[in-house]
Scaffold this motif. Structure first.
Motif, PDB file in Angstrom:
ATOM      1  N   ASN A   1       1.893  -0.479   3.104  1.00 51.36           N
ATOM      2  CA  ASN A   1       0.805   0.158   2.363  1.00 51.36           C
ATOM      3  C   ASN A   1       0.358   1.469   3.016  1.00 51.36           C
ATOM      4  O   ASN A   1      -0.127   2.365   2.335  1.00 51.36           O
ATOM      5  CB  ASN A   1      -0.369  -0.794   2.231  1.00 51.36           C
ATOM      6  CG  ASN A   1      -0.056  -1.966   1.325  1.00 51.36           C
ATOM      7  OD1 ASN A   1       0.758  -1.844   0.400  1.00 51.36           O
ATOM      8  ND2 ASN A   1      -0.675  -3.103   1.582  1.00 51.36           N
TER       9      ASN A   1
ATOM     10  N   SER B   1      -0.498  -7.787  -3.709  1.00 50.72           N
ATOM     11  CA  SER B   1      -1.222  -6.971  -2.733  1.00 50.72           C
ATOM     12  C   SER B   1      -1.461  -7.755  -1.450  1.00 50.72           C
ATOM     13  O   SER B   1      -1.562  -7.166  -0.364  1.00 50.72           O
ATOM     14  CB  SER B   1      -2.549  -6.502  -3.322  1.00 50.72           C
ATOM     15  OG  SER B   1      -3.343  -7.611  -3.707  1.00 50.72           O
TER      16      SER B   1
ATOM     17  N   SER C   1      -1.945   0.094  -2.327  1.00 53.57           N
ATOM     18  CA  SER C   1      -2.047  -1.183  -1.624  1.00 53.57           C
ATOM     19  C   SER C   1      -2.624  -2.296  -2.492  1.00 53.57           C
ATOM     20  O   SER C   1      -2.419  -3.469  -2.199  1.00 53.57           O
ATOM     21  CB  SER C   1      -2.892  -1.030  -0.362  1.00 53.57           C
ATOM     22  OG  SER C   1      -4.206  -0.644  -0.702  1.00 53.57           O
TER      23      SER C   1
END
Length: 117
Positions: A73, A53, A30
């Motif tokens: 994620n 991210s 992530s």
């Protein structure tokens, strides 16, 4: 060692769609900036799209409005939705990830996309 495994490539007719997936093995997936690059026959690998991210995205001009990059994620998975595919999209597509702490880059093995009638 981070591993990235792509899937979803194949043969599609012009105007068709495909969705590529890339599953990452690292538990901190992530935090990585992730991207899709493609390599045309006889050419250097080039960026198609990337996603940070935080979810910000950047696209190459050649795919804007047709491709959508996204990430899940929770599943350590990166996607590339490709619509209105053209013969010039024919390439091997590679998943790419960069560790923001070490700046080490990781690549998948590639998945081939062929757009042809």
């Amino acid at each position: 060692q981070v591993q990235l495994v792509e899937s979803g490539g194949g043969l599609v007719q012009p105007g068709g769609s495909l969705r590529l997936s890339c599953v990452g093995s690292d538990t901190i997936f992530s935090t990585y900036t992730m991207g899709w690059h493609r390599q045309f026959p006889g050419k250097r690998r080039e960026l198609a799209a990337f996603i940070t991210s935080g979810g910000s995205t950047v696209y190459a001009d050649s795919v804007k409005g047709r491709f959508t990059i996204s990430r899940d994620n929770a599943k350590n998975t990166l996607y590339l939705q490709m619509n209105n595919l053209k013969p010039e999209d024919t390439a091997v597509y590679y998943c790419h990830g960069r560790d923001p702490v070490t700046n080490i880059e990781y690549w998948g093995q590639g998945t081939r996309v062929t757009v042809s009638s």
